[in-house]
Design a protein around this motif. Structure first.
Motif, PDB file in Angstrom:
ATOM      1  N   VAL A   1     -22.540  15.797  -8.335  1.00  0.00           N
ATOM      2  CA  VAL A   1     -22.777  16.965  -7.497  1.00  0.00           C
ATOM      3  C   VAL A   1     -23.687  16.648  -6.319  1.00  0.00           C
ATOM      4  CG1 VAL A   1     -22.405  18.612  -9.377  1.00  0.00           C
ATOM      5  CG2 VAL A   1     -24.723  17.742  -8.939  1.00  0.00           C
ATOM      6  N   VAL A   2     -24.298  15.464  -6.327  1.00  0.00           N
ATOM      7  CA  VAL A   2     -25.260  15.095  -5.289  1.00  0.00           C
ATOM      8  C   VAL A   2     -24.601  14.117  -4.311  1.00  0.00           C
ATOM      9  CG1 VAL A   2     -27.508  14.057  -4.821  1.00  0.00           C
ATOM     10  CG2 VAL A   2     -27.181  15.472  -6.871  1.00  0.00           C
ATOM     11  N   ALA A   3     -24.532  14.500  -3.042  1.00  0.00           N
ATOM     12  CA  ALA A   3     -23.849  13.679  -2.042  1.00  0.00           C
ATOM     13  C   ALA A   3     -24.494  12.311  -1.881  1.00  0.00           C
ATOM     14  CB  ALA A   3     -23.819  14.411  -0.703  1.00  0.00           C
ATOM     15  N   GLU A   4     -25.805  12.237  -1.978  1.00  0.00           N
ATOM     16  CA  GLU A   4     -26.488  10.944  -1.844  1.00  0.00           C
ATOM     17  C   GLU A   4     -26.035   9.975  -2.936  1.00  0.00           C
ATOM     18  OE1 GLU A   4     -29.307   8.147  -0.164  1.00  0.00           O
ATOM     19  OE2 GLU A   4     -28.226   9.911   0.577  1.00  0.00           O
ATOM     20  N   ALA A   5     -25.856  10.478  -4.155  1.00  0.00           N
ATOM     21  CA  ALA A   5     -25.376   9.627  -5.241  1.00  0.00           C
ATOM     22  C   ALA A   5     -23.979   9.101  -4.934  1.00  0.00           C
ATOM     23  CB  ALA A   5     -25.372  10.414  -6.554  1.00  0.00           C
ATOM     24  N   VAL A   6     -23.125   9.964  -4.437  1.00  0.00           N
ATOM     25  CA  VAL A   6     -21.769   9.556  -4.087  1.00  0.00           C
ATOM     26  C   VAL A   6     -21.793   8.516  -2.960  1.00  0.00           C
ATOM     27  CG1 VAL A   6     -19.607  10.382  -3.063  1.00  0.00           C
ATOM     28  CG2 VAL A   6     -20.679  11.640  -4.943  1.00  0.00           C
ATOM     29  N   ASN A   7     -22.643   8.730  -1.968  1.00  0.00           N
ATOM     30  CA  ASN A   7     -22.752   7.758  -0.867  1.00  0.00           C
ATOM     31  C   ASN A   7     -23.192   6.388  -1.381  1.00  0.00           C
ATOM     32  OD1 ASN A   7     -22.022   9.672   1.031  1.00  0.00           O
ATOM     33  ND2 ASN A   7     -24.131  10.237   1.518  1.00  0.00           N
ATOM     34  N   LEU A   8     -24.158   6.363  -2.296  1.00  0.00           N
ATOM     35  CA  LEU A   8     -24.639   5.094  -2.843  1.00  0.00           C
ATOM     36  C   LEU A   8     -23.557   4.407  -3.669  1.00  0.00           C
ATOM     37  CD1 LEU A   8     -28.256   6.154  -3.848  1.00  0.00           C
ATOM     38  CD2 LEU A   8     -27.608   4.608  -1.995  1.00  0.00           C
ATOM     39  N   THR A   9     -22.779   5.191  -4.395  1.00  0.00           N
ATOM     40  CA  THR A   9     -21.674   4.624  -5.171  1.00  0.00           C
ATOM     41  C   THR A   9     -20.654   3.988  -4.238  1.00  0.00           C
ATOM     42  OG1 THR A   9     -21.980   6.287  -6.908  1.00  0.00           O
ATOM     43  CG2 THR A   9     -19.847   5.161  -6.835  1.00  0.00           C
ATOM     44  N   ARG A  10     -20.323   4.670  -3.161  1.00  0.00           N
ATOM     45  CA  ARG A  10     -19.362   4.125  -2.204  1.00  0.00           C
ATOM     46  C   ARG A  10     -19.902   2.873  -1.536  1.00  0.00           C
ATOM     47  NH1 ARG A  10     -17.735   9.940   0.585  1.00  0.00           N
ATOM     48  NH2 ARG A  10     -16.265  10.628  -1.041  1.00  0.00           N
ATOM     49  N   GLN A  11     -21.215   2.833  -1.283  1.00  0.00           N
ATOM     50  CA  GLN A  11     -21.808   1.644  -0.670  1.00  0.00           C
ATOM     51  C   GLN A  11     -21.684   0.418  -1.572  1.00  0.00           C
ATOM     52  OE1 GLN A  11     -25.842   2.505   0.636  1.00  0.00           O
ATOM     53  NE2 GLN A  11     -25.154   4.354   1.712  1.00  0.00           N
ATOM     54  N   ARG A  12     -21.599   0.635  -2.868  1.00  0.00           N
ATOM     55  CA  ARG A  12     -21.388  -0.471  -3.804  1.00  0.00           C
ATOM     56  C   ARG A  12     -19.945  -0.971  -3.761  1.00  0.00           C
ATOM     57  NH1 ARG A  12     -25.034  -0.813  -8.628  1.00  0.00           N
ATOM     58  NH2 ARG A  12     -26.633   0.803  -8.489  1.00  0.00           N
ATOM     59  N   GLY A  13     -19.050  -0.187  -3.159  1.00  0.00           N
ATOM     60  CA  GLY A  13     -17.653  -0.562  -3.101  1.00  0.00           C
ATOM     61  C   GLY A  13     -16.780   0.144  -4.109  1.00  0.00           C
ATOM     62  N   ALA A  14     -17.318   1.190  -4.745  1.00  0.00           N
ATOM     63  CA  ALA A  14     -16.549   1.959  -5.723  1.00  0.00           C
ATOM     64  C   ALA A  14     -16.141   3.295  -5.122  1.00  0.00           C
ATOM     65  CB  ALA A  14     -17.372   2.176  -6.989  1.00  0.00           C
ATOM     66  N   GLU A  15     -15.155   3.924  -5.755  1.00  0.00           N
ATOM     67  CA  GLU A  15     -14.702   5.243  -5.307  1.00  0.00           C
ATOM     68  C   GLU A  15     -15.536   6.338  -5.961  1.00  0.00           C
ATOM     69  OE1 GLU A  15     -10.532   6.217  -5.286  1.00  0.00           O
ATOM     70  OE2 GLU A  15     -10.012   4.105  -5.495  1.00  0.00           O
ATOM     71  N   ALA A  16     -15.848   7.372  -5.194  1.00  0.00           N
ATOM     72  CA  ALA A  16     -16.603   8.504  -5.730  1.00  0.00           C
ATOM     73  C   ALA A  16     -16.385   9.720  -4.845  1.00  0.00           C
ATOM     74  CB  ALA A  16     -18.096   8.180  -5.813  1.00  0.00           C
TER      75      ALA A  16
END
Length: 220
Positions: free
Chosen positions: A83-98
């Motif tokens: 639910v937190v956009a920052e968490a999703v952004n960090l996941t994407r920065q790792r190269g994963a989908e979120a």
């Protein structure tokens, strides 16, 4: 007086490096939010947890994405939701989908996931594990499984209100629950699921300090 924050703002501050503490109304003492471990690579216990996942996996409450990323590296189709956009952004920065999503709302490819992962105590989301697991059944494909990290035996299960405190303020109370491995079978049954197996993830001698996980399936 400290400012009242939304959960999203408080968690975002924590993900950006602010020291964060979680306080609970259920009698458990306050604890530091382990953001450093969440932002680090997957450790041995994490790998043992991910060994339980099979096929396309939805990581509910993915946080900064260490497990979604590791699943991707293992060749799974993996998607993190938070639910937190920052968490999703960090996941994407790792190269994963979120994606930013609430598991109680519609999630991508609902009904097609082989595994739904509830790690890091996320079975406590919304304070009602049985309700959450009923929702997980809807997200899974027929014959799918839930991999659920739970609290150690003897630690007790509880539900109540929690708050997240950072130097910038304290978030509004939110519902959270703790589910001990002893109680999983009964909670799973209330959700129309069965306990398939329970696993001690850690090699620590003290069972109370070890991490535990269970695999659940829909009742036949």
């Amino acid at each position: 007086m400290s400012a009242e924050l939304s959960f999203t703002d408080a968690f975002t501050y924590a993900l950006r490096g602010a020291r964060a503490r979680v306080a609970h109304s259920s009698g458990r003492g306050p604890s530091e939010l382990p953001v450093e471990s969440w932002t680090s690579p997957a450790d041995d216990d994490d790998h043992a947890l991910l060994d339980l996942c099979d096929g396309p996996t939805l990581d509910v409450g993915c946080g900064p994405g260490r497990l979604t990323h590791e699943l991707t590296l293992r060749g799974h189709r993996a998607l993190g939701v938070d639910v937190v956009a920052e968490a999703v952004n960090l996941t994407r920065q790792r190269g994963a989908e979120a994606v930013v999503a609430d598991v109680f709302d519609t999630v991508p490819d609902e009904g097609s996931w082989s595994t739904v992962l509830l790690a890091d105590g996320n079975v406590g989301i919304a304070g009602d594990p049985a309700r959450l697991l009923r929702r997980i059944r809807e997200v899974l494909r027929p014959g799918g499984q839930a991999v659920v990290e739970v609290a150690a035996p003897g630690s007790g299960s509880s539900s109540g209100w929690s708050t997240l405190e950072v130097p910038h303020g304290r978030c509004r109370p939110f519902r959270w629950a703790f589910l001990a491995v002893d109680d999983v079978a009964a909670v799973a049954a209330a959700a129309g699921m069965v306990l398939v197996s329970a696993h001690r993830l850690s090699t620590l001698d003290d069972a109370q300090q070890a991490r535990w996980a269970t695999v659940l399936a829909e009742q036949p």
